[in-house]
Scaffold this active site. Structure first.
Site, PDB file in Angstrom:
ATOM      1  N   LYS A   1      35.623  42.279  32.973  1.00  0.00           N
ATOM      2  CA  LYS A   1      36.308  43.560  33.215  1.00  0.00           C
ATOM      3  C   LYS A   1      37.797  43.329  33.507  1.00  0.00           C
ATOM      4  CE  LYS A   1      33.673  44.685  36.769  1.00  0.00           C
ATOM      5  NZ  LYS A   1      32.809  43.504  36.885  1.00  0.00           N
TER       6      LYS A   1
ATOM      7  N   ARG B   1      30.950  51.719  41.907  1.00  0.00           N
ATOM      8  CA  ARG B   1      29.828  50.775  41.963  1.00  0.00           C
ATOM      9  C   ARG B   1      28.570  51.420  42.512  1.00  0.00           C
ATOM     10  NH1 ARG B   1      33.450  45.947  42.249  1.00  0.00           N
ATOM     11  NH2 ARG B   1      32.230  44.053  42.136  1.00  0.00           N
TER      12      ARG B   1
ATOM     13  N   ARG C   1      35.432  29.749  37.191  1.00  0.00           N
ATOM     14  CA  ARG C   1      36.600  30.632  37.106  1.00  0.00           C
ATOM     15  C   ARG C   1      37.705  30.266  38.107  1.00  0.00           C
ATOM     16  NH1 ARG C   1      35.665  37.085  37.513  1.00  0.00           N
ATOM     17  NH2 ARG C   1      35.003  36.730  39.650  1.00  0.00           N
TER      18      ARG C   1
ATOM     19  N   ARG D   1      38.256  32.200  43.833  1.00  0.00           N
ATOM     20  CA  ARG D   1      37.853  33.216  44.799  1.00  0.00           C
ATOM     21  C   ARG D   1      36.794  32.677  45.744  1.00  0.00           C
ATOM     22  NH1 ARG D   1      36.810  38.737  41.580  1.00  0.00           N
ATOM     23  NH2 ARG D   1      35.134  38.778  43.101  1.00  0.00           N
TER      24      ARG D   1
ATOM     25  N   ARG E   1      25.740  39.238  44.654  1.00  0.00           N
ATOM     26  CA  ARG E   1      26.559  40.190  43.891  1.00  0.00           C
ATOM     27  C   ARG E   1      25.792  40.720  42.678  1.00  0.00           C
ATOM     28  NH1 ARG E   1      31.463  36.380  43.118  1.00  0.00           N
ATOM     29  NH2 ARG E   1      32.439  37.980  41.831  1.00  0.00           N
TER      30      ARG E   1
HETATM   31  P1  AMP Z   1      35.353  42.351  42.296  1.00  0.00           P
HETATM   32  O1  AMP Z   1      36.714  41.734  42.345  1.00  0.00           O
HETATM   33  O2  AMP Z   1      35.320  43.663  41.560  1.00  0.00           O
HETATM   34  O3  AMP Z   1      34.300  41.390  41.814  1.00  0.00           O
HETATM   35  O4  AMP Z   1      34.960  42.717  43.811  1.00  0.00           O
HETATM   36  C1  AMP Z   1      34.850  41.723  44.807  1.00  0.00           C
HETATM   37  C2  AMP Z   1      34.098  42.249  46.010  1.00  0.00           C
HETATM   38  O5  AMP Z   1      34.815  43.365  46.585  1.00  0.00           O
HETATM   39  C3  AMP Z   1      32.713  42.819  45.730  1.00  0.00           C
HETATM   40  O6  AMP Z   1      31.715  41.801  45.712  1.00  0.00           O
HETATM   41  C4  AMP Z   1      32.523  43.769  46.901  1.00  0.00           C
HETATM   42  O7  AMP Z   1      32.251  43.074  48.105  1.00  0.00           O
HETATM   43  C5  AMP Z   1      33.908  44.367  47.039  1.00  0.00           C
HETATM   44  N1  AMP Z   1      34.090  45.574  46.186  1.00  0.00           N
HETATM   45  C6  AMP Z   1      34.952  45.691  45.127  1.00  0.00           C
HETATM   46  N2  AMP Z   1      34.875  46.916  44.582  1.00  0.00           N
HETATM   47  C7  AMP Z   1      33.944  47.596  45.296  1.00  0.00           C
HETATM   48  C8  AMP Z   1      33.387  48.904  45.205  1.00  0.00           C
HETATM   49  N3  AMP Z   1      33.775  49.769  44.250  1.00  0.00           N
HETATM   50  N4  AMP Z   1      32.436  49.251  46.113  1.00  0.00           N
HETATM   51  C9  AMP Z   1      32.030  48.404  47.085  1.00  0.00           C
HETATM   52  N5  AMP Z   1      32.496  47.141  47.214  1.00  0.00           N
HETATM   53  C10 AMP Z   1      33.448  46.733  46.336  1.00  0.00           C
END
Ligand code: AMP
Length: 213
Positions: free
Chosen positions: A13, A86, A125, A159, A170
């Protein structure tokens, strides 16, 4: 045009959002990036979410909806929602926020990738600390001269939640809380699907086909 990129962690994404920003002048709204910024800046909210993120759990709907609301209230259009919504509650909130702005959600592009590929992608990554360009130890290694191919930066980071344990959680959260959005947007006539397993360029072309077709 406002779109959502939907898919599990590691589906690509962020990579595809960056391309759309560069090539179409769209605006990427990544709640993951916003939360990592809050975490790094050491705000109260940042401290609260840091542990939740490290465990691979979802941050509360109230917090992420608040972050998106703030960005949308600043105005603009051509948004790419990356990692948001989400949950169904977030999806309803987004529909309301866009309606309040007199805007619509035009497409929801689901990036489909099988689970084994996700684990491989995530554990390999890293990103450039300056511009966020994404690298992969196997398919797109950091250039031999140690400089980012996009900006020349020399700092790369991994990360904290890109490890096997957190990834398992996740993925579980994705299948439990986020994948129902596929049906939700299908029923609204906004969903389309792209094979996210191919080369970055091929995925880009497939997405373009859906957006322009
Ligand atoms: P990402 O960078 O999108 O993989 O997000 C990393 C982490 O941030 C996720 O595993 C969640 O802990 C939190 N997070 C990001 N976006 C959301 C969302 N829309 N709702 C809830 N938690 C989020």
């Amino acid at each position: 045009m406002n779109i959502i990129l939907l898919g599990p962690p590691g589906a690509g994404k962020g990579t595809q959002a960056r391309i759309l920003v560069e090539e179409r002048g769209m605006t990427q709204l990544s709640t993951g990036d916003m939360l990592r910024e809050a975490k790094d800046s050491g705000t109260e909210m940042g401290k609260k979410v840091a542990e939740v993120m490290a465990r691979g759990e979802l941050v509360t709907d109230e917090i992420v909806i608040g972050l998106i609301r703030e960005k949308l209230e600043a105005g603009g259009s051509g948004f790419i929602f990356d990692g948001f919504p989400r949950t169904l509650k977030q999806a309803d909130a987004l529909a309301e926020l866009l309606a309040d702005m007199g805007q619509t959600l035009d497409k929801v592009v689901e990036l489909r990738v099988n689970d084994e590929a996700l684990v491989e992608r995530i554990t390999a990554r890293s990103t450039c600390g300056d511009c966020g360009e994404v690298y992969n130890d196997i398919t797109k290694p950091i250039p031999a001269d140690g400089k980012c191919s996009n900006c020349g930066g020399t700092e790369f980071k991994r990360r904290a939640d890109d490890n096997a344990d957190s990834l398992k959680k996740r993925l579980m959260e994705y299948y439990k809380q986020t994948s129902p959005l596929i049906g939700y947007y299908y029923a609204k006539g906004q969903h389309c699907r792209v094979d996210g397993l191919g080369e970055i360029d091929d995925v880009k072309t497939a997405i373009a086909g859906k957006l322009d077709g």
